[in-house]
Design a protein around this motif. Structure first.
Motif, PDB file in Angstrom:
ATOM      1  N   MET A  11     -11.078  -7.609  -1.213  1.00  0.00           N
ATOM      2  CA  MET A  11     -11.779  -7.709  -2.722  1.00  0.00           C
ATOM      3  C   MET A  11     -12.971  -6.845  -2.666  1.00  0.00           C
ATOM      4  O   MET A  11     -13.770  -6.973  -1.919  1.00  0.00           O
ATOM      5  CB  MET A  11     -11.714  -9.129  -3.201  1.00  0.00           C
ATOM      6  N   LEU A  12     -13.381  -5.998  -3.774  1.00  0.00           N
ATOM      7  CA  LEU A  12     -14.686  -5.477  -3.833  1.00  0.00           C
ATOM      8  C   LEU A  12     -15.619  -6.719  -4.026  1.00  0.00           C
ATOM      9  O   LEU A  12     -15.468  -7.546  -4.960  1.00  0.00           O
ATOM     10  CB  LEU A  12     -14.535  -4.513  -4.708  1.00  0.00           C
ATOM     11  N   LYS A  13     -16.777  -6.295  -3.697  1.00  0.00           N
ATOM     12  CA  LYS A  13     -17.831  -7.396  -3.910  1.00  0.00           C
ATOM     13  C   LYS A  13     -19.311  -6.396  -4.093  1.00  0.00           C
ATOM     14  O   LYS A  13     -19.510  -5.331  -3.574  1.00  0.00           O
ATOM     15  CB  LYS A  13     -18.148  -8.317  -2.692  1.00  0.00           C
ATOM     16  N   TYR A  14     -20.096  -6.966  -4.801  1.00  0.00           N
ATOM     17  CA  TYR A  14     -21.299  -6.261  -4.995  1.00  0.00           C
ATOM     18  C   TYR A  14     -22.543  -7.221  -4.665  1.00  0.00           C
ATOM     19  O   TYR A  14     -22.459  -8.336  -4.785  1.00  0.00           O
ATOM     20  CB  TYR A  14     -21.571  -5.707  -6.549  1.00  0.00           C
ATOM     21  N   VAL A  15     -23.427  -6.537  -4.339  1.00  0.00           N
ATOM     22  CA  VAL A  15     -24.757  -7.293  -3.783  1.00  0.00           C
ATOM     23  C   VAL A  15     -25.906  -7.531  -4.734  1.00  0.00           C
ATOM     24  O   VAL A  15     -26.541  -8.537  -5.270  1.00  0.00           O
ATOM     25  CB  VAL A  15     -25.210  -6.794  -2.482  1.00  0.00           C
ATOM     26  N   ASN A  16     -25.892  -6.404  -5.590  1.00  0.00           N
ATOM     27  CA  ASN A  16     -27.066  -6.339  -6.741  1.00  0.00           C
ATOM     28  C   ASN A  16     -26.652  -5.155  -7.675  1.00  0.00           C
ATOM     29  O   ASN A  16     -25.815  -4.253  -7.385  1.00  0.00           O
ATOM     30  CB  ASN A  16     -28.301  -6.345  -5.990  1.00  0.00           C
ATOM     31  N   GLY A  75     -20.672   3.292  -3.483  1.00  0.00           N
ATOM     32  CA  GLY A  75     -19.946   2.398  -2.305  1.00  0.00           C
ATOM     33  C   GLY A  75     -18.756   2.051  -2.653  1.00  0.00           C
ATOM     34  O   GLY A  75     -18.088   2.547  -3.742  1.00  0.00           O
ATOM     35  N   GLY A  76     -18.065   1.170  -1.676  1.00  0.00           N
ATOM     36  CA  GLY A  76     -16.602   0.572  -2.164  1.00  0.00           C
ATOM     37  C   GLY A  76     -15.449   1.650  -1.426  1.00  0.00           C
ATOM     38  O   GLY A  76     -14.289   1.571  -1.806  1.00  0.00           O
ATOM     39  N   LEU A  95     -26.135   2.120 -14.767  1.00  0.00           N
ATOM     40  CA  LEU A  95     -26.242   0.962 -13.778  1.00  0.00           C
ATOM     41  C   LEU A  95     -25.653   1.148 -12.404  1.00  0.00           C
ATOM     42  O   LEU A  95     -24.259   1.578 -12.766  1.00  0.00           O
ATOM     43  CB  LEU A  95     -25.469  -0.024 -14.814  1.00  0.00           C
ATOM     44  N   ALA A  96     -26.492   1.074 -11.520  1.00  0.00           N
ATOM     45  CA  ALA A  96     -26.044   1.302 -10.378  1.00  0.00           C
ATOM     46  C   ALA A  96     -25.296   0.061  -9.635  1.00  0.00           C
ATOM     47  O   ALA A  96     -26.151  -0.991  -9.613  1.00  0.00           O
ATOM     48  CB  ALA A  96     -26.944   1.628  -9.464  1.00  0.00           C
ATOM     49  N   ILE A  97     -24.244  -0.135  -9.041  1.00  0.00           N
ATOM     50  CA  ILE A  97     -23.483  -1.193  -8.628  1.00  0.00           C
ATOM     51  C   ILE A  97     -23.346  -1.229  -7.191  1.00  0.00           C
ATOM     52  O   ILE A  97     -22.683  -0.473  -6.765  1.00  0.00           O
ATOM     53  CB  ILE A  97     -22.244  -1.431  -9.308  1.00  0.00           C
ATOM     54  N   ASN A  98     -24.199  -1.882  -6.522  1.00  0.00           N
ATOM     55  CA  ASN A  98     -24.303  -1.835  -5.179  1.00  0.00           C
ATOM     56  C   ASN A  98     -23.204  -2.469  -4.352  1.00  0.00           C
ATOM     57  O   ASN A  98     -23.311  -3.781  -4.304  1.00  0.00           O
ATOM     58  CB  ASN A  98     -25.728  -2.140  -4.387  1.00  0.00           C
ATOM     59  N   ILE A 104     -20.560  -9.169   2.124  1.00  0.00           N
ATOM     60  CA  ILE A 104     -21.262 -10.257   1.283  1.00  0.00           C
ATOM     61  C   ILE A 104     -21.097  -9.869  -0.245  1.00  0.00           C
ATOM     62  O   ILE A 104     -20.713  -8.930  -0.783  1.00  0.00           O
ATOM     63  CB  ILE A 104     -22.733 -10.293   1.617  1.00  0.00           C
ATOM     64  N   GLY A 105     -21.855 -10.935  -1.167  1.00  0.00           N
ATOM     65  CA  GLY A 105     -21.853 -10.608  -2.517  1.00  0.00           C
ATOM     66  C   GLY A 105     -21.018 -11.485  -3.299  1.00  0.00           C
ATOM     67  O   GLY A 105     -20.002 -12.104  -2.928  1.00  0.00           O
ATOM     68  N   LEU A 106     -20.977 -10.995  -4.553  1.00  0.00           N
ATOM     69  CA  LEU A 106     -20.188 -11.559  -5.829  1.00  0.00           C
ATOM     70  C   LEU A 106     -18.922 -10.599  -6.078  1.00  0.00           C
ATOM     71  O   LEU A 106     -18.986  -9.376  -5.807  1.00  0.00           O
ATOM     72  CB  LEU A 106     -20.752 -11.586  -6.740  1.00  0.00           C
TER      73      LEU A 106
END
Ligand code: SF4
Length: 160
Positions: free
Chosen positions: A1-6, A70-71, A20-23, A43-45
């Protein structure tokens, strides 16, 4: 699953857009000169359609574009979210900053308005360096992609 940190609202990553940059974490590219080591870990949500809905609700009036930073571990997942944004929120552009040399065959590039490809190679520099190996492409109205990397360069750099 993709996750983003901030996330962050940025003005220079995509010319003429407020983005809106999604890291995204779990980066498999491992560029030797990586400036964002924290994105190597898983890591991340969760980055799913619920997260996209929440971003639009929070930032929708402030931005014109969403960019996946990324991704590359799940290009099909990035593509699905790009499709979702265009189908659900057609007023927004969608961009992807990929660290790969070429786009994955799992991706339909027509689902993106902007695509940046290329790993970060320190001695060649980032997009703003005229010696960069990276390229940013923009989809034109006719569906073709044009290289707009030069938009990051200053006139005095181009004259060298
Ligand atoms: S693609 Fe970006 S985050 Fe991933 S290793 Fe390269 S510079 Fe680091």
């Amino acid at each position: 699953m993709l996750k983003y940190v901030n996330t962050g609202i940025v003005f220079q990553e995509i010319p003429d857009e407020v983005t809106l940059a999604i890291n995204i974490s779990n980066c498999p590219c491992h560029c030797p000169g990586c400036h964002s080591h924290y994105l190597w870990d898983d890591i991340g949500l969760p980055l799913d359609t619920d997260a996209i809905d929440a971003f639009i609700e929070k930032y929708g009036t402030d931005i014109t574009c969403l960019s996946f930073m990324g991704g590359d571990a799940d290009p099909a997942g990035v593509n699905q979210l790009a499709q979702y944004i265009h189908e659900t929120y057609p007023q927004f552009k969608v961009a992807w900053y990929s660290g790969r040399i070429r786009l994955s065959s799992a991706v339909n590039k027509q689902d993106f308005n902007y695509i940046k490809i290329g790993p970060y190679i320190k001695h060649l520099g980032p997009l703003k360096s005229p010696t960069t190996n990276q390229h940013l492409y923009r989809q034109r109205a006719d569906g073709e992609f044009e290289d707009i990397t030069y938009r990051f360069w200053r006139q005095q750099d181009m004259a060298i």
